[in-house]
Design a protein around this motif. Structure first.
Motif, PDB file in Angstrom:
ATOM      1  N   ILE A 112       0.810  -1.217   0.000  1.00  0.00           N
ATOM      2  CA  ILE A 112       0.000   0.000   0.000  1.00  0.00           C
ATOM      3  C   ILE A 112       0.845   1.270   0.000  1.00  0.00           C
ATOM      4  N   LEU A 113       2.184   1.135   0.086  1.00  0.00           N
ATOM      5  CA  LEU A 113       3.048   2.303   0.147  1.00  0.00           C
ATOM      6  C   LEU A 113       3.728   2.536  -1.192  1.00  0.00           C
ATOM      7  N   ASP A 114       3.850   3.812  -1.582  1.00  0.00           N
ATOM      8  CA  ASP A 114       4.551   4.104  -2.827  1.00  0.00           C
ATOM      9  C   ASP A 114       6.056   3.862  -2.695  1.00  0.00           C
ATOM     10  N   GLU A 115       6.581   3.991  -1.481  1.00  0.00           N
ATOM     11  CA  GLU A 115       7.976   3.662  -1.189  1.00  0.00           C
ATOM     12  C   GLU A 115       7.973   2.644  -0.047  1.00  0.00           C
ATOM     13  N   PRO A 116       8.398   1.402  -0.302  1.00  0.00           N
ATOM     14  CA  PRO A 116       8.347   0.384   0.750  1.00  0.00           C
ATOM     15  C   PRO A 116       9.376   0.649   1.843  1.00  0.00           C
ATOM     16  N   PRO A 117       9.163   0.088   3.035  1.00  0.00           N
ATOM     17  CA  PRO A 117      10.135   0.258   4.123  1.00  0.00           C
ATOM     18  C   PRO A 117      11.516  -0.231   3.708  1.00  0.00           C
ATOM     19  N   MET A 118      12.549   0.525   4.097  1.00  0.00           N
ATOM     20  CA  MET A 118      13.928   0.187   3.742  1.00  0.00           C
ATOM     21  C   MET A 118      14.596  -0.419   4.968  1.00  0.00           C
ATOM     22  N   LEU A 119      14.572  -1.740   5.052  1.00  0.00           N
ATOM     23  CA  LEU A 119      15.099  -2.439   6.219  1.00  0.00           C
ATOM     24  C   LEU A 119      16.620  -2.401   6.258  1.00  0.00           C
ATOM     25  N   HIS A 121      18.545  -9.290  17.858  1.00  0.00           N
ATOM     26  CA  HIS A 121      18.068 -10.328  18.772  1.00  0.00           C
ATOM     27  C   HIS A 121      16.551 -10.478  18.690  1.00  0.00           C
ATOM     28  N   GLY A 122      16.107 -11.743  18.684  1.00  0.00           N
ATOM     29  CA  GLY A 122      14.669 -11.995  18.611  1.00  0.00           C
ATOM     30  C   GLY A 122      14.061 -11.640  17.273  1.00  0.00           C
ATOM     31  N   ASP A 123      14.875 -11.639  16.208  1.00  0.00           N
ATOM     32  CA  ASP A 123      14.423 -11.323  14.840  1.00  0.00           C
ATOM     33  C   ASP A 123      13.881  -9.901  14.719  1.00  0.00           C
ATOM     34  N   THR A 124      14.363  -8.998  15.569  1.00  0.00           N
ATOM     35  CA  THR A 124      13.970  -7.597  15.476  1.00  0.00           C
ATOM     36  C   THR A 124      14.616  -6.957  14.252  1.00  0.00           C
ATOM     37  N   ARG A 125      13.863  -6.113  13.568  1.00  0.00           N
ATOM     38  CA  ARG A 125      14.388  -5.399  12.394  1.00  0.00           C
ATOM     39  C   ARG A 125      14.122  -3.903  12.549  1.00  0.00           C
ATOM     40  N   LEU A 126      14.993  -3.104  11.921  1.00  0.00           N
ATOM     41  CA  LEU A 126      14.885  -1.653  11.958  1.00  0.00           C
ATOM     42  C   LEU A 126      14.876  -1.080  10.552  1.00  0.00           C
ATOM     43  N   THR A 127      14.378   0.130  10.435  1.00  0.00           N
ATOM     44  CA  THR A 127      14.603   0.909   9.216  1.00  0.00           C
ATOM     45  C   THR A 127      15.285   2.217   9.602  1.00  0.00           C
ATOM     46  N   ARG A 128      15.975   2.800   8.651  1.00  0.00           N
ATOM     47  CA  ARG A 128      16.412   4.176   8.797  1.00  0.00           C
ATOM     48  C   ARG A 128      15.205   5.067   8.516  1.00  0.00           C
ATOM     49  N   SER A 180      10.270   6.190  10.549  1.00  0.00           N
ATOM     50  CA  SER A 180      11.125   5.014  10.728  1.00  0.00           C
ATOM     51  C   SER A 180      10.291   3.947  11.411  1.00  0.00           C
ATOM     52  N   HIS A 181      10.666   2.688  11.201  1.00  0.00           N
ATOM     53  CA  HIS A 181       9.932   1.562  11.776  1.00  0.00           C
ATOM     54  C   HIS A 181      10.855   0.700  12.632  1.00  0.00           C
ATOM     55  N   VAL A 182      10.268   0.102  13.663  1.00  0.00           N
ATOM     56  CA  VAL A 182      10.904  -0.990  14.402  1.00  0.00           C
ATOM     57  C   VAL A 182       9.940  -2.163  14.365  1.00  0.00           C
ATOM     58  N   TYR A 183      10.411  -3.309  13.865  1.00  0.00           N
ATOM     59  CA  TYR A 183       9.585  -4.510  13.760  1.00  0.00           C
ATOM     60  C   TYR A 183       9.971  -5.455  14.903  1.00  0.00           C
ATOM     61  N   LEU A 203      12.411   5.802  19.324  1.00  0.00           N
ATOM     62  CA  LEU A 203      12.340   5.449  17.909  1.00  0.00           C
ATOM     63  C   LEU A 203      13.282   6.321  17.078  1.00  0.00           C
ATOM     64  N   GLU A 204      13.383   7.588  17.409  1.00  0.00           N
ATOM     65  CA  GLU A 204      14.300   8.453  16.650  1.00  0.00           C
ATOM     66  C   GLU A 204      15.753   8.068  16.908  1.00  0.00           C
ATOM     67  N   ILE A 205      16.076   7.762  18.148  1.00  0.00           N
ATOM     68  CA  ILE A 205      17.433   7.299  18.460  1.00  0.00           C
ATOM     69  C   ILE A 205      17.769   6.055  17.650  1.00  0.00           C
ATOM     70  N   LEU A 206      16.831   5.109  17.595  1.00  0.00           N
ATOM     71  CA  LEU A 206      17.062   3.872  16.849  1.00  0.00           C
ATOM     72  C   LEU A 206      17.212   4.142  15.357  1.00  0.00           C
ATOM     73  N   SER A 207      16.463   5.120  14.833  1.00  0.00           N
ATOM     74  CA  SER A 207      16.594   5.440  13.404  1.00  0.00           C
ATOM     75  C   SER A 207      17.985   5.988  13.092  1.00  0.00           C
ATOM     76  N   HIS A 208      18.572   6.748  14.016  1.00  0.00           N
ATOM     77  CA  HIS A 208      19.930   7.260  13.817  1.00  0.00           C
ATOM     78  C   HIS A 208      20.961   6.132  13.922  1.00  0.00           C
ATOM     79  N   GLU A 209      20.817   5.316  14.949  1.00  0.00           N
ATOM     80  CA  GLU A 209      21.789   4.236  15.154  1.00  0.00           C
ATOM     81  C   GLU A 209      21.715   3.188  14.053  1.00  0.00           C
ATOM     82  N   ALA A 210      20.558   3.067  13.414  1.00  0.00           N
ATOM     83  CA  ALA A 210      20.422   2.087  12.328  1.00  0.00           C
ATOM     84  C   ALA A 210      21.360   2.395  11.177  1.00  0.00           C
ATOM     85  N   ALA A 211      21.779   3.659  11.065  1.00  0.00           N
ATOM     86  CA  ALA A 211      22.668   4.053   9.967  1.00  0.00           C
ATOM     87  C   ALA A 211      24.130   3.748  10.265  1.00  0.00           C
TER      88      ALA A 211
END
Length: 284
Positions: free
Chosen positions: A4-11, A17-24, A92-95, A131-139
């Motif tokens: 449903i998104l014109d730009e899909p999440p960029m994992l 740990h625990g199959d957690t995923r992040l996006t920038r 940004s997303h955290v799964y 969530l913002e901290i995690l988006s920065h650290e994801a990079a």
């Protein structure tokens, strides 16, 4: 979600740990009555640019708010709904998986099963900040960053359980006692395996060796719902699966999940899901 998104999440490639995923941080356009099926895990969403009206129509309610940097959105596992976002946003997303959340619940809620609550642009600067901290650290790509990220995710999980779950929404005195996890699992499994049959309260109480009165009280303490509401949720969960992935008619689906008439099934389905079974199937 990508559908449903014109730009899909960029994992970020790394699986935590625990199959957690992040996006920038990434940008996508607005949404207009876009239907999204329930996802396999939990999604926490931070929003950093674009202040727009946002709504999520799920079951028998519509959650509305306005995107902003001090709010966050939380999508529980398996919850379907229709989304509206009035304009483009940077997010940004955290799964999170059940495994990762339950590890935290084992510490905070004594291992009790918790129900994560849906949130739409909900004002919580602490969760939004994490969530913002995690988006920065994801990079970043370093061992120190990995350690920092894992600890920040643990803090996020603790925040979600304490403030955005059935555990946090119940008074402390109500959270004491209740059923053991194995008892909730046994009752839920029995429900799911016998959805086409009438299921009585006495039958469920006998499964865990309790009186009907004690069972009702303990079940609600453990899950935040009555046994009847829990059973209805299991019926609707199975009904959505059958409508989406089988060729059964609406009448046949109704019988398969324990309703004697299509009208009774349609009324219950519309109350819980927000649309009729036929409309749900057409939207797929």
């Amino acid at each position: 979600m990508a559908r449903i998104l014109d730009e899909p999440p960029m994992l970020v490639p790394e699986v935590l740990h625990g199959d957690t995923r992040l996006t920038r941080k990434w940008a996508h356009g607005g949404l207009q009555e876009d239907y999204m099926r329930g996802v396999a895990g939990y999604v926490a969403v931070g929003c950093y640019e674009g202040q727009h009206e946002i709504s999520w129509r799920i079951e028998n309610k519509c959650l509305t708010s306005r995107t902003n940097p001090k709010a966050f959105t939380l999508i529980p596992k398996g919850v379907d709904g229709h989304w509206n976002i009035a304009g483009p946003v940077v997010v940004s997303h955290v799964y999170l998986t059940q495994e990762r959340l339950q590890a935290c619940a084992d510490e905070i809620a004594g291992g009790r099963r918790i129900e994560i609550l849906p949130r739409v642009a909900f004002a919580d600067p602490a969760a939004a900040g994490l969530l913002e901290i995690l988006s920065h650290e994801a990079a970043r790509d370093s061992a120190s960053s990995r350690l920092f990220v894992e600890q920040a995710i643990d803090l996020l999980c603790a925040r979600l359980i304490r403030e955005h779950s059935s555990f946090g929404s119940l008074p402390a005195q109500v959270r004491k006692g209740g059923l053991a996890d194995w008892q909730v699992r046994r009752v839920t499994t029995f429900m799911r395996e016998n959805l086409e049959q009438p299921i009585g309260l006495g039958e469920l109480a006998t499964l865990v060796g309790l009186s009907r009165f004690h069972f009702c009280t303990a079940f609600r303490q453990s899950t935040g719902q009555t046994p009847h509401a829990w059973l209805t949720a299991q019926r609707m969960r199975r009904a959505r699966e059958l409508l989406a992935h089988s060729g059964l008619s609406v009448t046949e689906v109704a019988l398969a999940v324990g309703y004697e008439t299509p009208s009774a099934f349609t009324a219950a389905f519309r109350t819980i899901v927000g649309v009729t079974p036929s409309a749900f199937r057409r939207a797929l």
